[in-house]
Motif scaffolding. Structure first.
Motif, PDB file in Angstrom:
ATOM      1  N   TYR A   8      71.471  70.822  31.640  1.00 42.04           N
ATOM      2  CA  TYR A   8      71.993  71.553  30.486  1.00 42.04           C
ATOM      3  C   TYR A   8      71.064  72.725  30.140  1.00 42.04           C
ATOM      4  O   TYR A   8      71.517  73.857  29.920  1.00 42.04           O
ATOM      5  CB  TYR A   8      72.118  70.624  29.272  1.00 42.04           C
ATOM      6  N   PHE A   9      69.762  72.421  30.077  1.00 39.62           N
ATOM      7  CA  PHE A   9      68.797  73.451  29.687  1.00 39.62           C
ATOM      8  C   PHE A   9      68.778  74.602  30.705  1.00 39.62           C
ATOM      9  O   PHE A   9      68.745  75.776  30.330  1.00 39.62           O
ATOM     10  CB  PHE A   9      67.395  72.856  29.551  1.00 39.62           C
ATOM     11  N   VAL A  10      68.798  74.265  31.983  1.00 44.88           N
ATOM     12  CA  VAL A  10      68.771  75.301  33.013  1.00 44.88           C
ATOM     13  C   VAL A  10      69.990  76.202  32.893  1.00 44.88           C
ATOM     14  O   VAL A  10      69.894  77.436  33.030  1.00 44.88           O
ATOM     15  CB  VAL A  10      68.692  74.663  34.414  1.00 44.88           C
ATOM     16  N   ALA A  11      71.136  75.627  32.615  1.00 41.04           N
ATOM     17  CA  ALA A  11      72.350  76.436  32.458  1.00 41.04           C
ATOM     18  C   ALA A  11      72.208  77.415  31.293  1.00 41.04           C
ATOM     19  O   ALA A  11      72.549  78.602  31.414  1.00 41.04           O
ATOM     20  CB  ALA A  11      73.562  75.535  32.253  1.00 41.04           C
ATOM     21  N   VAL A  12      71.683  76.941  30.165  1.00 36.35           N
ATOM     22  CA  VAL A  12      71.499  77.817  29.004  1.00 36.35           C
ATOM     23  C   VAL A  12      70.441  78.876  29.307  1.00 36.35           C
ATOM     24  O   VAL A  12      70.604  80.056  28.972  1.00 36.35           O
ATOM     25  CB  VAL A  12      71.102  77.010  27.754  1.00 36.35           C
ATOM     26  N   ALA A  13      69.373  78.463  29.973  1.00 42.50           N
ATOM     27  CA  ALA A  13      68.291  79.404  30.287  1.00 42.50           C
ATOM     28  C   ALA A  13      68.775  80.503  31.229  1.00 42.50           C
ATOM     29  O   ALA A  13      68.313  81.649  31.151  1.00 42.50           O
ATOM     30  CB  ALA A  13      67.116  78.654  30.914  1.00 42.50           C
ATOM     31  N   GLU A  14      69.692  80.191  32.118  1.00 47.84           N
ATOM     32  CA  GLU A  14      70.168  81.184  33.077  1.00 47.84           C
ATOM     33  C   GLU A  14      71.300  82.038  32.507  1.00 47.84           C
ATOM     34  O   GLU A  14      71.414  83.217  32.845  1.00 47.84           O
ATOM     35  CB  GLU A  14      70.618  80.487  34.356  1.00 47.84           C
ATOM     36  N   GLU A  15      72.114  81.446  31.648  1.00 51.42           N
ATOM     37  CA  GLU A  15      73.209  82.220  31.046  1.00 51.42           C
ATOM     38  C   GLU A  15      72.758  82.979  29.796  1.00 51.42           C
ATOM     39  O   GLU A  15      73.375  83.977  29.417  1.00 51.42           O
ATOM     40  CB  GLU A  15      74.363  81.282  30.672  1.00 51.42           C
ATOM     41  N   HIS A  65      61.866  76.046  32.357  1.00 54.47           N
ATOM     42  CA  HIS A  65      62.920  76.496  33.275  1.00 54.47           C
ATOM     43  C   HIS A  65      62.442  76.439  34.721  1.00 54.47           C
ATOM     44  O   HIS A  65      63.153  75.937  35.611  1.00 54.47           O
ATOM     45  CB  HIS A  65      63.343  77.926  32.905  1.00 54.47           C
ATOM     46  N   GLU A  66      61.230  76.896  34.969  1.00 51.37           N
ATOM     47  CA  GLU A  66      60.688  76.879  36.330  1.00 51.37           C
ATOM     48  C   GLU A  66      60.522  75.440  36.822  1.00 51.37           C
ATOM     49  O   GLU A  66      60.909  75.108  37.955  1.00 51.37           O
ATOM     50  CB  GLU A  66      59.345  77.606  36.368  1.00 51.37           C
ATOM     51  N   GLU A  67      59.927  74.598  35.978  1.00 49.08           N
ATOM     52  CA  GLU A  67      59.678  73.219  36.382  1.00 49.08           C
ATOM     53  C   GLU A  67      60.982  72.429  36.525  1.00 49.08           C
ATOM     54  O   GLU A  67      61.132  71.607  37.438  1.00 49.08           O
ATOM     55  CB  GLU A  67      58.761  72.528  35.359  1.00 49.08           C
TER      56      GLU A  67
END
Length: 299
Positions: A8-15, A65-67
């Motif tokens: 979920y977090f990665v999706a928000v961080a990328e969008e 995000h990186e980790e």
């Protein structure tokens, strides 16, 4: 931290936008926002700076995000290696009539995303087996309609649909806004073959109280046969509202008929991780579909 929350977090961080991230994840925005806030609470720091136009990553958010991307990539590699070692996995899904089409392609797409190595086999059953092969051990999970004898079977209701009576368009009752079961007491009803689940039979032929009239009705095994018996012989048939009917037929709501429950079912003593996952995914897709339909109607 759960892998799901990290996804979920990665999706928000990328969008950099909750709405776009929710669409990408095929979920609604409120549960996504709650999950990210819970993650921030668990870590004790702010990960995202929110604004009306979107979000921006804090330094802690950039690091996570990186980790998180590295962790998720490793998890995918582990899953793939385990799947390769275990060999192909098959999940057999039983469906009643056209129940597999209730979610369109959405359920298939979301399930492939979560379990790309799992082979899905669809087995369609006719109206004589409301468990769609579940009780006979022919399928792992079923998309079907209740009520039926659920001894030893667990179910979750996905939707409740009002029921109507199918009539020919030239029937005297066809243009009524609604009917009661008593209005159909003198009509010939279809019937199921001997040995069909009695709970199921009682629901779909509940107005056929006259034994002679019930015995005289045509035997049907499929929804198509039921509709054709109405078209050719004027037999009374029931169906959930919202389905497309052949020309010459119409459906009138039954005001005193309990709704038909569309359910997902599985054997209570057979709760493998894959079955549990399929149940969760199906419920999630149903909630998302319902929320989207509500938004469209509101707009």
């Amino acid at each position: 931290m759960e892998l799901r929350t990290l996804r979920y977090f990665v999706a928000v961080a990328e969008e950099l936008h909750f709405g776009r991230a929710a669409a990408r994840l095929r979920m609604t925005q409120p549960p996504l926002s709650r999950a990210i806030r819970q993650l921030e609470t668990e870590l004790g720091c702010v990960l995202l700076l929110r604004s009306p136009t979107g979000v921006a990553l804090t330094p802690a958010g950039v690091l996570l995000h990186e980790e998180a991307r590295a962790l998720l990539a490793q998890a995918d590699r582990v899953r793939a290696r385990v799947s390769d070692l275990a060999g192909p996995v098959t999940l057999t899904v039983g469906t009643l009539a056209d129940s597999a089409e209730e979610f369109g392609t959405r359920l298939a797409a979301v399930h492939r995303e979560h379990h790309p190595a799992v082979r899905i086999v669809i087995r369609e059953s006719d109206l004589t087996d409301p468990t769609a092969g579940l009780r006979a051990g022919l399928v792992d999970v079923a998309l079907t309609r209740a009520p039926f004898d659920d001894t030893g079977i667990a179910t979750r209701t996905l939707r409740s649909d009002p029921v109507g009576v199918v009539l020919r368009t030239d029937d005297p009752l066809a243009h009524r806004d609604g009917l009661r079961l008593a209005d159909l007491a003198e009509r010939r009803w279809f019937r199921f073959p001997d040995g069909t689940d009695p709970v199921w039979q009682a629901y779909w032929t509940r107005a056929a109280d006259d034994t002679d009239r019930r015995r005289d009705g045509p035997v049907v095994r499929t929804a198509h046969e039921c509709l054709q018996s109405v078209l050719w012989n004027g037999t009374v048939g029931l169906m959930p509202l919202g389905h497309t009917l052949p020309e010459g037929l119409t459906v009138v709501p039954l005001t005193d008929m309990p709704p038909s429950r569309f359910v997902i079912a599985w054997r209570a003593d057979d709760t493998t991780p894959l079955i549990r996952s399929f149940v969760r995914i199906t419920q999630s897709v149903r909630r998302t579909t319902a929320a989207a339909g509500t938004a469209i109607r509101a707009g």
